[in-house]
Design a protein around this motif. Sequence first.
Motif, PDB file in Angstrom:
ATOM      1  N   HIS A  76      68.344   6.273  -1.747  1.00  0.00           N
ATOM      2  CA  HIS A  76      69.667   6.109  -2.331  1.00  0.00           C
ATOM      3  C   HIS A  76      70.414   5.014  -1.594  1.00  0.00           C
ATOM      4  CE1 HIS A  76      69.225   9.882  -4.586  1.00  0.00           C
ATOM      5  NE2 HIS A  76      68.616  10.320  -3.489  1.00  0.00           N
ATOM      6  N   ALA A  77      71.136   4.193  -2.333  1.00  0.00           N
ATOM      7  CA  ALA A  77      71.993   3.164  -1.746  1.00  0.00           C
ATOM      8  C   ALA A  77      73.392   3.380  -2.307  1.00  0.00           C
ATOM      9  CB  ALA A  77      71.465   1.769  -2.092  1.00  0.00           C
ATOM     10  N   TRP A  78      74.296   3.861  -1.466  1.00  0.00           N
ATOM     11  CA  TRP A  78      75.638   4.233  -1.911  1.00  0.00           C
ATOM     12  C   TRP A  78      76.693   3.394  -1.201  1.00  0.00           C
ATOM     13  CZ3 TRP A  78      73.970   9.933  -0.982  1.00  0.00           C
ATOM     14  CH2 TRP A  78      73.319  10.413  -2.123  1.00  0.00           C
ATOM     15  N   TYR A  79      77.634   2.905  -1.977  1.00  0.00           N
ATOM     16  CA  TYR A  79      78.749   2.110  -1.454  1.00  0.00           C
ATOM     17  C   TYR A  79      79.990   2.992  -1.379  1.00  0.00           C
ATOM     18  CZ  TYR A  79      82.304  -1.545  -1.144  1.00  0.00           C
ATOM     19  OH  TYR A  79      83.364  -2.329  -0.744  1.00  0.00           O
ATOM     20  N   TYR A 118      77.503  -5.810  -2.734  1.00  0.00           N
ATOM     21  CA  TYR A 118      76.753  -4.557  -2.599  1.00  0.00           C
ATOM     22  C   TYR A 118      76.218  -4.078  -3.946  1.00  0.00           C
ATOM     23  CZ  TYR A 118      77.541  -3.385   2.298  1.00  0.00           C
ATOM     24  OH  TYR A 118      77.509  -3.366   3.679  1.00  0.00           O
ATOM     25  N   LEU A 119      77.065  -4.122  -4.962  1.00  0.00           N
ATOM     26  CA  LEU A 119      76.636  -3.645  -6.278  1.00  0.00           C
ATOM     27  C   LEU A 119      75.503  -4.503  -6.821  1.00  0.00           C
ATOM     28  CD1 LEU A 119      79.089  -1.866  -5.903  1.00  0.00           C
ATOM     29  CD2 LEU A 119      79.745  -2.350  -8.264  1.00  0.00           C
ATOM     30  N   ALA A 120      75.562  -5.817  -6.583  1.00  0.00           N
ATOM     31  CA  ALA A 120      74.489  -6.706  -7.027  1.00  0.00           C
ATOM     32  C   ALA A 120      73.185  -6.406  -6.302  1.00  0.00           C
ATOM     33  CB  ALA A 120      74.895  -8.167  -6.797  1.00  0.00           C
ATOM     34  N   ALA A 121      73.286  -5.863  -5.078  1.00  0.00           N
ATOM     35  CA  ALA A 121      72.092  -5.516  -4.299  1.00  0.00           C
ATOM     36  C   ALA A 121      71.513  -4.161  -4.700  1.00  0.00           C
ATOM     37  CB  ALA A 121      72.429  -5.506  -2.809  1.00  0.00           C
ATOM     38  N   GLY A 122      72.190  -3.445  -5.617  1.00  0.00           N
ATOM     39  CA  GLY A 122      71.664  -2.175  -6.093  1.00  0.00           C
ATOM     40  C   GLY A 122      72.406  -0.948  -5.617  1.00  0.00           C
ATOM     41  N   PHE A 123      73.504  -1.136  -4.881  1.00  0.00           N
ATOM     42  CA  PHE A 123      74.283   0.002  -4.407  1.00  0.00           C
ATOM     43  C   PHE A 123      75.131   0.571  -5.544  1.00  0.00           C
ATOM     44  CE2 PHE A 123      72.905  -1.618  -0.480  1.00  0.00           C
ATOM     45  CZ  PHE A 123      73.183  -0.701   0.534  1.00  0.00           C
ATOM     46  N   VAL A 124      75.340   1.882  -5.498  1.00  0.00           N
ATOM     47  CA  VAL A 124      76.177   2.586  -6.476  1.00  0.00           C
ATOM     48  C   VAL A 124      77.501   2.933  -5.806  1.00  0.00           C
ATOM     49  CG1 VAL A 124      76.419   4.681  -7.855  1.00  0.00           C
ATOM     50  CG2 VAL A 124      74.207   3.520  -7.733  1.00  0.00           C
ATOM     51  N   PRO A 125      78.641   2.562  -6.396  1.00  0.00           N
ATOM     52  CA  PRO A 125      79.931   2.909  -5.795  1.00  0.00           C
ATOM     53  C   PRO A 125      80.225   4.398  -5.937  1.00  0.00           C
ATOM     54  CG  PRO A 125      80.273   1.816  -7.906  1.00  0.00           C
ATOM     55  CD  PRO A 125      78.800   1.765  -7.628  1.00  0.00           C
ATOM     56  N   VAL A 126      80.570   5.044  -4.825  1.00  0.00           N
ATOM     57  CA  VAL A 126      80.831   6.488  -4.816  1.00  0.00           C
ATOM     58  C   VAL A 126      82.078   6.748  -3.962  1.00  0.00           C
ATOM     59  CG1 VAL A 126      79.894   8.778  -4.300  1.00  0.00           C
ATOM     60  CG2 VAL A 126      78.341   6.925  -4.943  1.00  0.00           C
ATOM     61  N   PRO A 127      83.065   7.495  -4.467  1.00  0.00           N
ATOM     62  CA  PRO A 127      84.233   7.840  -3.649  1.00  0.00           C
ATOM     63  C   PRO A 127      83.819   8.655  -2.426  1.00  0.00           C
ATOM     64  CG  PRO A 127      84.640   8.304  -5.971  1.00  0.00           C
ATOM     65  CD  PRO A 127      83.180   8.006  -5.842  1.00  0.00           C
TER      66      PRO A 127
END
Length: 208
Positions: free
Chosen positions: A140-143, A188-197
């Motif tokens: 998982h990759a989370w921002y 980050y999003l372009a690298a595959g991370f998902v934005p999460v609060p």
Amino acid sequence: MNNAAEHHAGGLVLLGGASGADKSYLARTYGRPHLLLDAFYREISEDSTADGPALPRTVYGEIDWDDPLTWNLDAAVDAIVELLETGRTRVPVYSITSSSVTGYEDVELNGGPLVAEGIFAAELPRALSRLGLLPGTDFHAWYIDQHRFPTAARRFARDVAERRKPVPFLVQRGWSLMRQERLIREHYLAAGFVPVPKRELHRRLSGP
């Protein structure tokens, strides 16, 4: 690569976000282990070569420690791979104040997840994919998605309290980072991370 509805169940979690977003706190709290990616910063001693400065500069002439070229991607990848494959690795103890390695420590996989965090986490998915080492649904990759003002305030208070750099440098850096935060998020999003609060991240990292 990521499913925003999933909980992790071990494996590898990359936490990304702007400096001051509380990546270290989340990783320390839920990681088994927590891998501090800032440990792989390059040393200030590398900033001199026969051809001139080796490390990138900001527009105000200081070393730009927010540029990925000040960070050793290969060493970070090697540590992650060794941890996942053998359950153990040795990482530098890095002093941000002196910009140098002051020692080394052993890090062991303690049942997982391995939570790796740092401002350069966005550089890792592509490098790990090239090696074929992303563990499928256990990756998982989370921002950390939050407003830039509390992030900036937390970053400045932390950096001053820890005496990371001289205050004038911290003011310049903080102002620059706050203006760039939208671009940081897009990177980050372009690298595959998902934005999460952050509240949701606590839930996901604490388990099902």
